[in-house]
Motif scaffolding. Structure first.
Motif, short mmCIF file in Angstrom:
data_model
loop_
_atom_site.label_atom_id
_atom_site.label_comp_id
_atom_site.label_asym_id
_atom_site.label_seq_id
_atom_site.Cartn_x
_atom_site.Cartn_y
_atom_site.Cartn_z
N LEU A 68 1.08 -0.97 0.24
CA LEU A 68 0.05 -0.15 -0.15
C LEU A 68 0.84 0.85 0.28
N ALA A 69 0.87 2.17 -0.95
CA ALA A 69 1.81 3.19 -0.90
C ALA A 69 0.76 4.84 -0.61
N TRP A 70 -1.19 3.98 -0.65
CA TRP A 70 -1.75 5.68 0.26
C TRP A 70 -3.16 5.01 -0.48
N LEU A 71 -3.40 5.64 0.61
CA LEU A 71 -5.40 5.58 0.63
C LEU A 71 -6.31 7.09 0.44
N GLU A 72 -6.58 7.16 -0.49
CA GLU A 72 -8.00 8.29 0.39
C GLU A 72 -9.28 8.20 0.65
N ALA A 83 -5.96 8.59 4.51
CA ALA A 83 -5.51 7.30 5.72
C ALA A 83 -3.84 6.68 5.98
N ASP A 84 -3.76 6.86 7.55
CA ASP A 84 -2.23 6.05 8.30
C ASP A 84 -2.66 4.71 8.46
N CYS A 85 -2.51 3.82 7.56
CA CYS A 85 -2.95 2.58 7.17
C CYS A 85 -1.59 1.70 6.10
N THR A 86 -1.61 0.42 5.95
CA THR A 86 -0.58 0.11 5.34
C THR A 86 -1.12 -1.28 5.30
N GLY A 87 -1.14 -2.23 4.49
CA GLY A 87 -1.78 -3.04 3.78
C GLY A 87 -0.44 -3.78 2.12
N LEU A 88 -0.97 -4.76 2.28
CA LEU A 88 -0.75 -5.88 1.02
C LEU A 88 -1.74 -6.44 0.22
N LEU A 89 -1.66 -6.61 -0.81
CA LEU A 89 -2.51 -7.25 -2.32
C LEU A 89 -2.02 -8.32 -2.97
N VAL A 99 -6.36 -9.30 -0.26
CA VAL A 99 -6.03 -7.68 0.46
C VAL A 99 -6.02 -7.99 1.57
N GLN A 100 -5.04 -7.25 2.02
CA GLN A 100 -5.29 -7.29 3.95
C GLN A 100 -4.92 -4.70 3.79
N VAL A 101 -5.17 -4.77 4.96
CA VAL A 101 -5.22 -2.88 5.09
C VAL A 101 -5.44 -3.34 6.54
N MET A 102 -4.70 -2.36 7.16
CA MET A 102 -4.91 -2.01 8.65
C MET A 102 -4.35 -0.34 8.83
N TYR A 103 -5.48 0.31 9.59
CA TYR A 103 -5.55 1.22 9.60
C TYR A 103 -4.89 1.22 10.84
N ARG A 104 -3.36 2.04 11.27
CA ARG A 104 -2.28 2.45 11.99
C ARG A 104 -3.35 2.97 13.45
N ASN A 105 -3.57 4.07 13.22
CA ASN A 105 -4.02 4.48 14.74
C ASN A 105 -5.46 4.51 14.71
N PRO A 106 -6.47 3.49 14.43
CA PRO A 106 -8.05 3.58 14.03
C PRO A 106 -8.33 4.29 15.66
N PRO A 107 -9.13 5.55 15.03
CA PRO A 107 -9.71 6.10 16.40
C PRO A 107 -10.50 5.48 17.93
N ALA A 108 -10.47 5.86 18.58
CA ALA A 108 -11.26 4.68 19.82
C ALA A 108 -13.20 4.85 19.49
N GLY A 109 -13.83 4.03 19.65
CA GLY A 109 -14.92 3.65 19.31
C GLY A 109 -15.49 4.14 18.21
N ALA A 110 -14.29 4.55 17.10
CA ALA A 110 -15.22 4.42 15.65
C ALA A 110 -14.15 3.12 14.82
N ASN A 111 -14.92 3.41 13.50
CA ASN A 111 -15.09 2.51 13.06
C ASN A 111 -13.41 2.42 11.80
N ALA A 112 -12.86 3.84 11.99
CA ALA A 112 -12.05 4.22 11.13
C ALA A 112 -11.64 3.89 9.25
N ALA A 113 -12.66 3.52 8.73
CA ALA A 113 -12.29 2.93 7.12
C ALA A 113 -14.21 2.79 7.13
N PRO A 114 -14.28 2.66 5.73
CA PRO A 114 -15.61 2.07 5.45
C PRO A 114 -16.36 0.81 5.77
#
Length: 184
Positions: A68-72, A83-89, A99-114
């Motif tokens: 993953l280079a970037w995700l908007e 988004a602040d994340c890393t991943g592999l496709l 595909v795997q994508v991990m958000y590095r610092n998801p906000p507490a109580g929020a999904n942090a992704a679609p």
């Protein structure tokens, strides 16, 4: 007309009484036939390989592991954020992908992704794919996923190959995200 002329020529070559002339003429005919066959087969092979080369070229560029280079994606305020994340496709030659994508610092109580693709700040899915190179789209046939509501769905994605990057976005006008992957 050409067929009649060729038939008469063959008749002339094969009706001479002398066996050495007849053998020489048969050798000429055989050589002409072999050369014609070779030229025809070469032309067919070259035209077929050019078509396949174009079709396989895009597919071959997909094959392998991508980081993953970037995700908007769209934020709650409607603006697009990186988004602040890393991943592999991964794409395989036999038509599988994951595909795997991990958000590095998801906000507490929020999904942090679609919500439709990730759960708890993590996205993971696998299945098969088909590429429509002329439309610059591929379809991901989801066989398994962390978010079970997408299992069994066919997700169509628009792609662009730019240098070492594969840029992907949804084909759905309701989804506002883009992601860039780079070959590992």
């Amino acid at each position: 007309m050409t067929f009649i002329f060729q038939r008469e020529q063959i008749k002339k070559l094969t009706t001479k009484g002398d066996t050495t002339d007849e053998e020489a003429n048969m050798k000429k005919l055989l050589s002409l036939g072999v050369v014609s066959l070779f030229i025809g087969m070469t032309a067919i092979t070259l035209s077929g390989s050019q078509d396949r080369g174009g079709n396989e070229g895009i597919r071959e560029r997909f094959i392998g592991a991508w980081r993953l280079a970037w995700l908007e994606e769209e934020g709650v305020d409607g603006k697009i954020y990186r988004a602040d994340c890393t991943g592999l496709l991964v794409y395989t030659r036999d038509g599988h992908m994951s595909v795997q994508v991990m958000y590095r610092n998801p906000p507490a109580g929020a999904n942090a992704a679609p919500v439709q693709y990730a759960q708890g700040g993590y996205e993971a899915s696998f299945g098969t794919y088909e590429i429509d190179e002329h439309a610059h789209k591929f379809t991901f046939h989801v066989e398994g996923a962390l978010v079970r509501t997408i299992i069994g769905k066919d997700l169509t994605r628009v792609f662009e190959l730019s240098g070492k990057q594969l840029i992907v976005k949804s084909s759905s006008p309701d989804e506002h995200w883009r992601v860039a992957w780079e070959h590992s």
